[in-house]
Design a protein around this motif. Structure first.
Motif, PDB file in Angstrom:
ATOM      1  N   LYS A   1       1.021  -1.180  -0.004  1.00  0.00           N
ATOM      2  CA  LYS A   1       0.099  -0.022  -0.066  1.00  0.00           C
ATOM      3  C   LYS A   1       0.826   1.101  -0.156  1.00  0.00           C
TER       4      LYS A   1
ATOM      5  N   LYS B   1       2.224   1.296  -3.633  1.00  0.00           N
ATOM      6  CA  LYS B   1       1.104   1.126  -4.477  1.00  0.00           C
ATOM      7  C   LYS B   1       1.507   0.309  -5.745  1.00  0.00           C
TER       8      LYS B   1
ATOM      9  N   SER C   1       2.880  -2.646   5.452  1.00  0.00           N
ATOM     10  CA  SER C   1       1.969  -1.987   4.473  1.00  0.00           C
ATOM     11  C   SER C   1       1.554  -3.072   3.481  1.00  0.00           C
TER      12      SER C   1
ATOM     13  N   VAL D   1      -0.634  -6.046   2.006  1.00  0.00           N
ATOM     14  CA  VAL D   1      -1.888  -6.910   1.800  1.00  0.00           C
ATOM     15  C   VAL D   1      -1.963  -7.883   0.990  1.00  0.00           C
TER      16      VAL D   1
ATOM     17  N   LEU E   1      -2.967 -10.759  -1.274  1.00  0.00           N
ATOM     18  CA  LEU E   1      -4.053 -10.972  -2.346  1.00  0.00           C
ATOM     19  C   LEU E   1      -4.198 -12.360  -2.397  1.00  0.00           C
TER      20      LEU E   1
ATOM     21  N   VAL F   1     -10.137  -7.933  -3.259  1.00  0.00           N
ATOM     22  CA  VAL F   1      -9.192  -7.505  -2.394  1.00  0.00           C
ATOM     23  C   VAL F   1      -8.436  -6.051  -2.668  1.00  0.00           C
ATOM     24  N   TYR F   2      -7.874  -6.488  -4.079  1.00  0.00           N
ATOM     25  CA  TYR F   2      -6.930  -5.305  -4.620  1.00  0.00           C
ATOM     26  C   TYR F   2      -7.659  -4.156  -4.641  1.00  0.00           C
TER      27      TYR F   2
ATOM     28  N   LYS G   1     -10.255  -3.021  -3.258  1.00  0.00           N
ATOM     29  CA  LYS G   1     -10.759  -2.527  -1.961  1.00  0.00           C
ATOM     30  C   LYS G   1      -9.612  -1.793  -1.367  1.00  0.00           C
ATOM     31  N   GLU G   2      -8.612  -2.526  -1.321  1.00  0.00           N
ATOM     32  CA  GLU G   2      -7.356  -2.055  -0.685  1.00  0.00           C
ATOM     33  C   GLU G   2      -6.645  -0.897  -1.443  1.00  0.00           C
ATOM     34  N   SER G   3      -6.737  -0.887  -2.909  1.00  0.00           N
ATOM     35  CA  SER G   3      -6.055   0.173  -3.476  1.00  0.00           C
ATOM     36  C   SER G   3      -6.677   1.476  -3.740  1.00  0.00           C
TER      37      SER G   3
END
Lengths: 229, 320
Positions: A160, A163, A182, A184, A186, A223-224, A226-228
């Motif tokens: 994150k 990025k 940082s 997450v 996937l 997930v990607y 939502k998180e990005s």
């Protein structure tokens, strides 16, 4: 999700003694259901492996995690600093085992439900950006997974901070977060021998080659996104 | 006369001083590889020297490491450890480590070292070099096969049992300890019984107050390919707790596998004879260290004596 109050369970069991574990009661964990049948990933992963992996291995991590959490709760209540510290390795191992397997089950999907279908969404684009192509990512994760000494996991993660998507490995049941706050997860691929031995024996590369046929890229994409965002 | 001789020795450096300081400055040739982890002679007891054939010219060609078979047929441990497990564990995993190590060391400076020296050199103080895993896993598996025998189990006897009783309280307590170590090794690895000689766990440190009790049996566990050689312990017994060691036979039930190993497979004869070797090695090393200490003391006391005589030169002259 798979939470329930230990205090409630204890009193239901009729012990007649409700332990007050911490101010809000200690939450323990239970085995999540698989979103598909044990045999649904065949021939990539056999029903026998899935059943043992879920019912025995994952369950054992949960059982031992709950045990360690109870001990931790007691140690904190007593103000026993060294006992608290001593429990950390069991918490990391068993808690990590629970966290990792919970992700892993979501990372798999039967072919008829879209398993193995490469991502076309923004995740697909991010993979191309970081690795050049989807095939290059698979080659990289296969190589990292095959080269991992002993037991562990190979991950596709969203960093994150940077990025971008990255590949990481963790040893034993270390969760991905141990490699950076940082990160997450996937997609995590279990390269413990118990994940493939009954079917693939010593040939871990064949397991890695075949698991892509049942990878749930829809989940990783969600997930990607939502998180990005 | 004596005084004059000492004076002479004090003013002119002794003839051995120059070469001596030169060699210590350069260090022995193996120093760069094994570092402070142990002298080559300290490993002699378990060293399986490879045969090196000299070709014409100066370079020598070392025979490749070979896959050593277990000291019994592959079905000999049934029903406690299946032939199928041995076929994969020895025939595939162990073979893989041998093949990969041979590939990794070919043409490198590791090529002429014994397996033990490769392990110590590539352990690299914990910052593992690539051949470490293969080299250590070859050693561990050779050691593991020889830790078992058909119709094994039972109880140890003689000095081994005495030491187990002394250091663990009882044989049952020892079994509890090693069972726990094997069951709780997170991930892949090994559980060991080892003989810990009279050494401190600190590099280069000398035990200021050594007693016989320092030399004792210990139970340890190690992750992945790591083995107690790197801690300078003498391994006596090992249980492989990589999942491939038991998964075909008992799946996730590692505890059952540990029970079979301890009750039906372990060769206490092998452990006893390893203890003999480990003890002899410890004595040999102590003697060697004593000798080295004496030599150093003699060397430094030579210097000190000479200085005293130099300082007291005038007094001595008067006395004469």
């Amino acid at each position: 999700m798979a939470l329930r109050a230990l205090a409630a369970r204890k009193s239901l069991a009729g012990s007649g003694f409700q332990r007050i574990l911490g101010a809000r009661g200690l939450q323990t964990f239970s085995l999540p259901d698989l979103p598909y049948d044990y045999g649904a990933l065949e021939p990539a992963i056999s029903a026998e492996i899935m059943q043992l992996h879920h019912q025995k291995h994952h369950q054992a991590y949960i059982t031992n995690y709950n045990k360690a959490l109870e001990q931790l709760d007691a140690a904190i209540a007593k103000g026993d600093a060294s006992a608290v510290v001593k429990l950390q390795s069991a918490i990391k191992f068993n808690g990590g085992g629970h966290v990792n397997h919970s992700i892993f089950w979501n990372n798999l999907s039967p072919v008829k439900e879209g398993g193995g279908e490469p991502p076309h969404s923004s995740l697909g684009w991010a993979i191309d950006q970081s690795f050049g192509s989807f095939d290059a990512l698979i080659t990289k994760m296969n190589a990292e997974g095959a080269g991992l000494q002993g037991s562990g996991w190979v991950w596709l993660a969203l960093d994150k901070e940077l990025k971008k998507v990255v590949v990481e490995t963790t040893a034993n049941q270390d969760p991905l977060v141990t490699k950076g706050a940082s990160l997450v997860p996937l997609l995590g691929i279990d390269v413990w021998e118990h994940a493939y031995y009954l079917q693939y024996k010593n040939v871990r590369p064949d397991y890695l080659k075949n698991i892509w046929k049942v990878i749930n890229w829809k989940y990783a994409s969600q997930v990607y996104e939502k998180e990005s965002a | 006369m004596v005084i004059l001789a000492v004076l002479a020795a004090a003013t002119t450096p002794p003839p051995f001083a120059a070469p001596n300081s030169l060699t210590s400055a350069l260090g022995p040739p193996w120093k760069g590889l094994t570092g402070s982890l142990g002298s080559p002679s300290s490993l002699q007891w378990l060293k399986k020297q490879r045969q090196c054939k000299r070709k014409a010219g100066t370079s020598s060609i070392c025979a490749k490491f070979e896959l050593k078979p277990p000291p019994y047929p592959l079905d000999a441990l049934e029903p406690h450890m299946s032939k199928e497990t041995l076929e994969y564990h020895w025939g595939k995993h162990h073979r893989g480590y041998v093949d990969n190590l041979n590939k990794q060391i070919e043409g490198t400076e590791l090529d002429e070292l014994s397996l033990e020296d490769i392990i110590l050199a590539t352990h690299n103080n914990g910052d593992l070099l690539p051949p470490f895993n293969n080299a250590a896993q070859i050693w561990n598996h050779d050691f593991f096969w020889e830790s078992m025998k058909p119709g094994g189990g039972g109880r140890p006897s003689g000095e081994l049992l005495e030491l187990i009783n002394r250091d663990f309280g009882s044989f049952e307590r020892f079994i509890d300890d090693i069972r726990l170590a094997a069951a709780t090794q997170f991930g892949s690895g090994w559980a060991w019984l080892a003989y810990k000689a009279n050494r401190l766990d600190v590099e280069n440190a000398v035990n200021p107050n050594p007693t016989d009790e320092d030399k004792r049996l210990v139970v340890v566990k190690s992750p992945n390919a790591v083995n107690p050689l790197i801690w300078d312990y003498s391994p006596l017994l090992t249980i492989d707790v990589w999942e491939h060691a038991y998964y075909l036979d008992v799946q996730n039930r590692r505890a059952d596998y540990i029970t079979f190993f301890l009750e039906k497979l372990v060769s206490w004869e092998a452990v006893s004879s390893r203890l003999e070797i480990a003890k002899a090695r410890a004595v040999e090393r102590e003697e060697e260290e004593e000798r080295r200490k004496r030599e150093e003391e003699e060397k430094s006391s030579d210097g000190e004596v000479a200085e005293i005589y130099v300082d007291n030169k005038s007094d001595d002259s008067e006395a004469e």
